[in-house]
Design a protein around this motif. Structure first.
Motif, PDB file in Angstrom:
ATOM      1  N   UNK A   5       0.849  -1.198   0.000  1.00 28.53           N
ATOM      2  CA  UNK A   5       0.000   0.000   0.000  1.00 28.53           C
ATOM      3  C   UNK A   5       0.869   1.227   0.000  1.00 28.53           C
ATOM      4  N   UNK A   6       0.552   2.233  -0.854  1.00 28.45           N
ATOM      5  CA  UNK A   6       1.376   3.444  -0.888  1.00 28.45           C
ATOM      6  C   UNK A   6       1.232   4.287   0.363  1.00 28.45           C
ATOM      7  N   UNK A   7       0.216   3.986   1.191  1.00 26.50           N
ATOM      8  CA  UNK A   7       0.015   4.793   2.407  1.00 26.50           C
ATOM      9  C   UNK A   7       1.055   4.520   3.453  1.00 26.50           C
ATOM     10  N   UNK A   8       1.803   3.430   3.353  1.00 25.94           N
ATOM     11  CA  UNK A   8       2.831   3.084   4.336  1.00 25.94           C
ATOM     12  C   UNK A   8       4.121   2.739   3.587  1.00 25.94           C
ATOM     13  N   UNK A   9       5.240   3.103   4.143  1.00 26.68           N
ATOM     14  CA  UNK A   9       6.517   2.663   3.581  1.00 26.68           C
ATOM     15  C   UNK A   9       6.820   1.282   4.128  1.00 26.68           C
ATOM     16  N   UNK A  10       7.921   0.716   3.676  1.00 26.36           N
ATOM     17  CA  UNK A  10       8.303  -0.608   4.154  1.00 26.36           C
ATOM     18  C   UNK A  10       8.584  -0.543   5.654  1.00 26.36           C
ATOM     19  N   UNK A  11       8.419  -1.713   6.322  1.00 26.10           N
ATOM     20  CA  UNK A  11       8.632  -1.840   7.769  1.00 26.10           C
ATOM     21  C   UNK A  11       7.668  -0.963   8.564  1.00 26.10           C
ATOM     22  N   UNK A  14       5.686   5.333   8.738  1.00 23.90           N
ATOM     23  CA  UNK A  14       4.675   6.254   8.228  1.00 23.90           C
ATOM     24  C   UNK A  14       5.182   7.002   7.001  1.00 23.90           C
ATOM     25  N   UNK A  15       4.293   7.205   6.056  1.00 29.08           N
ATOM     26  CA  UNK A  15       4.637   7.915   4.822  1.00 29.08           C
ATOM     27  C   UNK A  15       4.898   9.378   5.112  1.00 29.08           C
ATOM     28  N   UNK A  16       5.927   9.914   4.473  1.00 28.38           N
ATOM     29  CA  UNK A  16       6.264  11.329   4.637  1.00 28.38           C
ATOM     30  C   UNK A  16       6.134  12.037   3.298  1.00 28.38           C
ATOM     31  N   UNK A  17       6.164  13.385   3.357  1.00 29.64           N
ATOM     32  CA  UNK A  17       6.091  14.189   2.139  1.00 29.64           C
ATOM     33  C   UNK A  17       7.244  13.840   1.208  1.00 29.64           C
ATOM     34  N   UNK A  18       8.445  13.629   1.763  1.00 31.96           N
ATOM     35  CA  UNK A  18       9.610  13.324   0.935  1.00 31.96           C
ATOM     36  C   UNK A  18       9.442  11.999   0.198  1.00 31.96           C
ATOM     37  N   UNK A  19       8.812  11.017   0.842  1.00 30.08           N
ATOM     38  CA  UNK A  19       8.662   9.699   0.231  1.00 30.08           C
ATOM     39  C   UNK A  19       7.672   9.712  -0.925  1.00 30.08           C
ATOM     40  N   UNK A  20       6.785  10.731  -0.932  1.00 27.77           N
ATOM     41  CA  UNK A  20       5.811  10.840  -2.018  1.00 27.77           C
ATOM     42  C   UNK A  20       6.517  11.025  -3.358  1.00 27.77           C
ATOM     43  N   UNK A  21       7.687  11.670  -3.317  1.00 28.05           N
ATOM     44  CA  UNK A  21       8.425  11.971  -4.547  1.00 28.05           C
ATOM     45  C   UNK A  21       8.811  10.707  -5.308  1.00 28.05           C
ATOM     46  N   UNK A  22       8.952   9.584  -4.597  1.00 26.83           N
ATOM     47  CA  UNK A  22       9.422   8.355  -5.248  1.00 26.83           C
ATOM     48  C   UNK A  22       8.283   7.503  -5.796  1.00 26.83           C
ATOM     49  N   UNK A  23       7.039   7.945  -5.608  1.00 26.92           N
ATOM     50  CA  UNK A  23       5.893   7.140  -6.052  1.00 26.92           C
ATOM     51  C   UNK A  23       5.594   7.378  -7.523  1.00 26.92           C
ATOM     52  N   UNK A  24       5.080   6.327  -8.120  1.00 24.37           N
ATOM     53  CA  UNK A  24       4.668   6.444  -9.520  1.00 24.37           C
ATOM     54  C   UNK A  24       3.310   7.110  -9.598  1.00 24.37           C
ATOM     55  N   UNK A 255      -1.475  14.717   1.491  1.00 21.21           N
ATOM     56  CA  UNK A 255      -2.502  14.675   0.448  1.00 21.21           C
ATOM     57  C   UNK A 255      -2.286  15.802  -0.560  1.00 21.21           C
ATOM     58  N   UNK A 256      -2.064  17.037  -0.049  1.00 23.97           N
ATOM     59  CA  UNK A 256      -1.851  18.179  -0.960  1.00 23.97           C
ATOM     60  C   UNK A 256      -0.587  17.964  -1.803  1.00 23.97           C
ATOM     61  N   UNK A 257       0.467  17.467  -1.156  1.00 28.17           N
ATOM     62  CA  UNK A 257       1.713  17.249  -1.887  1.00 28.17           C
ATOM     63  C   UNK A 257       1.551  16.127  -2.916  1.00 28.17           C
ATOM     64  N   UNK A 258       0.798  15.078  -2.543  1.00 28.45           N
ATOM     65  CA  UNK A 258       0.580  13.961  -3.475  1.00 28.45           C
ATOM     66  C   UNK A 258      -0.215  14.439  -4.692  1.00 28.45           C
ATOM     67  N   UNK A 259      -1.216  15.280  -4.462  1.00 28.17           N
ATOM     68  CA  UNK A 259      -2.003  15.804  -5.578  1.00 28.17           C
ATOM     69  C   UNK A 259      -1.142  16.670  -6.497  1.00 28.17           C
ATOM     70  N   UNK A 260      -0.300  17.501  -5.875  1.00 29.37           N
ATOM     71  CA  UNK A 260       0.588  18.346  -6.689  1.00 29.37           C
ATOM     72  C   UNK A 260       1.564  17.488  -7.497  1.00 29.37           C
ATOM     73  N   UNK A 261       2.115  16.455  -6.789  1.00 30.80           N
ATOM     74  CA  UNK A 261       3.058  15.558  -7.472  1.00 30.80           C
ATOM     75  C   UNK A 261       2.374  14.798  -8.603  1.00 30.80           C
ATOM     76  N   UNK A 262       1.134  14.366  -8.337  1.00 26.26           N
ATOM     77  CA  UNK A 262       0.366  13.650  -9.353  1.00 26.26           C
ATOM     78  C   UNK A 262       0.081  14.562 -10.541  1.00 26.26           C
ATOM     79  N   UNK A 263      -0.278  15.804 -10.271  1.00 21.54           N
ATOM     80  CA  UNK A 263      -0.552  16.779 -11.338  1.00 21.54           C
ATOM     81  C   UNK A 263       0.704  17.075 -12.144  1.00 21.54           C
ATOM     82  N   UNK A 264       1.835  17.195 -11.447  1.00 20.38           N
ATOM     83  CA  UNK A 264       3.094  17.465 -12.136  1.00 20.38           C
ATOM     84  C   UNK A 264       3.478  16.301 -13.053  1.00 20.38           C
ATOM     85  N   UNK A 265       3.270  15.082 -12.560  1.00 23.46           N
ATOM     86  CA  UNK A 265       3.584  13.902 -13.388  1.00 23.46           C
ATOM     87  C   UNK A 265       2.680  13.848 -14.609  1.00 23.46           C
ATOM     88  N   UNK A 266       1.416  14.182 -14.420  1.00 20.22           N
ATOM     89  CA  UNK A 266       0.471  14.191 -15.551  1.00 20.22           C
ATOM     90  C   UNK A 266       0.907  15.228 -16.597  1.00 20.22           C
TER      91      UNK A 266
END
Length: 312
Positions: A5-11, A14-24, A255-266
């Motif tokens: 699940x993208x909501x949690x990192x390994x182990x 908790x997911x952080x803003x920085x970790x969002x950058x590595x998501x597809x 959530x806001x950062x993920x949306x921005x990152x998602x929009x930037x990728x699009x």
């Protein structure tokens, strides 16, 4: 991060803003949906707690007001009790004073009764008859010429009558004093009895007030326990609400950062698609230009302009 699940990192980190950058893009899309659901769930939990704490506070305020009314009633009863105790003290003082007076009058009455017993028969003698007899003898003494022994006997009789009249008068005065004392003693006894009854009535009222105060004290203690329990519940709920608010704020930032990152990728994806199309079109125009075929102004511009200008 595939397979989790993208909501949690390994182990379970908790997911952080920085970790969002590595998501597809796909992972970001799933994460955004998960975050929306998670935020909505946390907000619902917070709303439930806020409603509960609001209800607890209202209930606590109601209990505090009811307790305040009980305390006011308790103070009124205490004031009434003190007022009655002051009245009881005054009655006791008055009763003690009357008892002393009663004791004195009773002693005077006993003395008067003893005197009346010894002189009681004298009070029954007709004072008027004695006075008429005295007048007759005095008249006889003044108007008659008597032998010496008769004169002496008459004087003795007059003296005896005068003494008897005086004794009768005193006896009658004593009888009158006796009756007055009896009336006074009876009146004092009635007053003492009335004060005693009044004191008993006040004692009963004071006892009733004390019992009522005791019941109110118990109720106040019950209210204190309930209020303390509600206060503790408020102390429990407040940090829980604060914690949920912090969680919501933290997730909302992601959530806001993920949306921005998602929009930037699009946007980047769309830009790459346009670049691919542009390169393909330029290749076609280049071949056409090399064959010597005429090109339009737009086609010439597309062929010889910088790529950045064409996709901006």
């Amino acid at each position: 991060m595939s397979g989790e699940s993208p909501g949690k990192a390994q182990n379970n980190t908790p997911l952080t803003v920085e970790m969002v950058e590595s998501l597809s893009e796909a992972e970001l899309e799933r994460l955004i949906d998960e975050l929306k659901e998670r935020i909505a769930s946390l907000k619902a939990q917070r709303r439930e707690l806020i409603d509960e704490i609001k209800g607890v506070r209202e209930q606590r305020m109601k209990l505090i007001e009811e307790k305040r009314q009980l305390v006011k009633k308790l103070m009124d009863l205490k004031a009434k009790k003190n007022e009655l105790l002051e009245e009881l003290k005054s009655i006791k003082e008055e009763r003690d004073k009357l008892r002393e007076e009663y004791k004195t009058k009773k002693q005077q009455l006993e003395v008067a009764r003893k005197l009346a017993q010894s002189e009681g028969n004298l009070a029954k003698i007709s004072l008027g008859r004695l006075q008429r007899r005295l007048q007759e003898l005095e008249w006889r003494q003044m108007t008659s010429v008597l032998p010496p022994h008769e004169e002496q006997r008459l004087i003795s009789e007059i003296s005896r009558l005068e003494e008897l009249i005086e004794r009768v008068r005193k006896a009658r005065q004593q009888m009158l004093s006796l009756m007055e004392l009896e009336v006074e003693v009876k009146a004092l006894r009635l007053k003492i009895r009335d004060l005693h009854e009044k004191a008993n009535s006040i004692r009963e009222e004071v006892g009733r007030i004390k019992n009522e105060m005791s019941e109110i004290y118990k109720k106040i203690e019950e209210y204190n326990s309930k209020i303390d329990a509600l206060t503790e519940r408020i102390k429990e709920l407040s940090p829980m609400i604060d914690d949920l608010s912090k969680q919501i704020d933290a997730l909302y930032e992601i959530y806001k950062h993920a949306r921005k990152r998602f929009r930037d990728l699009r946007i980047a994806k769309q830009l790459n698609m346009r670049l691919d199309e542009l390169k393909k079109k330029r290749e076609e125009l280049k071949k056409k230009y090399e064959r010597g075929e005429p090109l339009s102004l737009e086609e010439l511009k597309m062929l010889f302009s910088d790529v950045d200008e064409l996709v901006s």
